[in-house]
Design a protein around this motif. Sequence first.
Motif, PDB file in Angstrom:
ATOM      1  N   ARG A 222      43.432  42.282  46.210  1.00 36.57           N
ATOM      2  CA  ARG A 222      43.354  40.824  47.069  1.00 36.57           C
ATOM      3  C   ARG A 222      44.730  39.874  46.630  1.00 36.57           C
TER       4      ARG A 222
ATOM      5  N   LEU B  99      32.476  38.331  46.973  1.00 40.30           N
ATOM      6  CA  LEU B  99      33.697  37.919  47.061  1.00 40.30           C
ATOM      7  C   LEU B  99      34.134  37.996  48.730  1.00 40.30           C
TER       8      LEU B  99
ATOM      9  N   THR C 152      36.482  32.055  48.566  1.00 45.75           N
ATOM     10  CA  THR C 152      36.751  32.535  47.257  1.00 45.75           C
ATOM     11  C   THR C 152      38.311  32.709  47.129  1.00 45.75           C
TER      12      THR C 152
ATOM     13  N   ASN D 117      42.160  32.186  39.301  1.00 50.66           N
ATOM     14  CA  ASN D 117      40.843  32.610  38.853  1.00 50.66           C
ATOM     15  C   ASN D 117      40.514  32.272  37.433  1.00 50.66           C
TER      16      ASN D 117
ATOM     17  N   ALA E  54      45.492  39.087  43.609  1.00 46.32           N
ATOM     18  CA  ALA E  54      45.153  38.131  42.579  1.00 46.32           C
ATOM     19  C   ALA E  54      45.188  38.757  41.225  1.00 46.32           C
ATOM     20  N   LYS E  55      44.865  37.985  40.247  1.00 50.71           N
ATOM     21  CA  LYS E  55      44.333  38.172  39.015  1.00 50.71           C
ATOM     22  C   LYS E  55      43.385  37.160  38.141  1.00 50.71           C
TER      23      LYS E  55
ATOM     24  N   LEU F 213      40.621  42.383  42.184  1.00 49.61           N
ATOM     25  CA  LEU F 213      41.384  40.965  42.446  1.00 49.61           C
ATOM     26  C   LEU F 213      43.075  41.626  42.739  1.00 49.61           C
TER      27      LEU F 213
END
Length: 210
Positions: free
Chosen positions: A124, A92, A98, A22, A126-127, A121
Amino acid sequence: MLLLHCKCAFLQFIYKRNKMFNIVIFGAPGSGKGTQSDNLIKNYGLFHISTGDVLRDHIKRGTDLGKIADSFISQGQLIPDDLMVSILANVLDANEETKKGVIFDGFPRTINQAKALKTMLAERGAKVNVVVGLEVDEDELIDRLIKRGKESGRSDDNLETIKKRLIVYHNQTSPLRDYYISEKKYLRVQGTGSVEAIFANMKAEIDKLL
Ligand code: AMP
């Protein structure tokens, strides 16, 4: 051909790591976020979310959200954080793509939004991997926005609203630079010069993170 190769190599990398990558593209109004987002999309094949475009689409369609958004945008003000965060969460959730990673363009614009993004994030798995900060002098920003206003027909690209947007940027958005520096995610990119040269610098730095 070379473009295809770049995209494939990047997607293979994503596949191997099985993780989102991301990018937040950050900068004042007129710093070139939209233009450089187009280059990032072409090179890395990530999903692009421009919160300004999402809002303008609602305004065009005359939705209830569009009416609320218009009342803030035409005054050069930010849409309230809670509303903006829920709009982003919807985008999202509504787009499977995405999951491969996102270019966030125009979000976050406040520290609260940045914290909400971190949480969203993390939920999900993630970061934010990198925040690309396009740095451009104020005089040049104003020149660019006035020029763009003549072509774009945007209700907020007139001198009076431009000045308000820059004040809002300094008060509410620019503190994010220090926030992301302290998170060790901020990548400073000189935002003046040719579009190609700016992108080449940006790409060289991003590629080091892959
Ligand atoms: P932009 O196209 O990114 O320049 O955004 C145009 C306008 O949309 C801004 O001046 C704000 O009024 C609104 N906007 C876009 N993104 C956000 C955000 N993340 N938070 C609050 N308002 C936003």
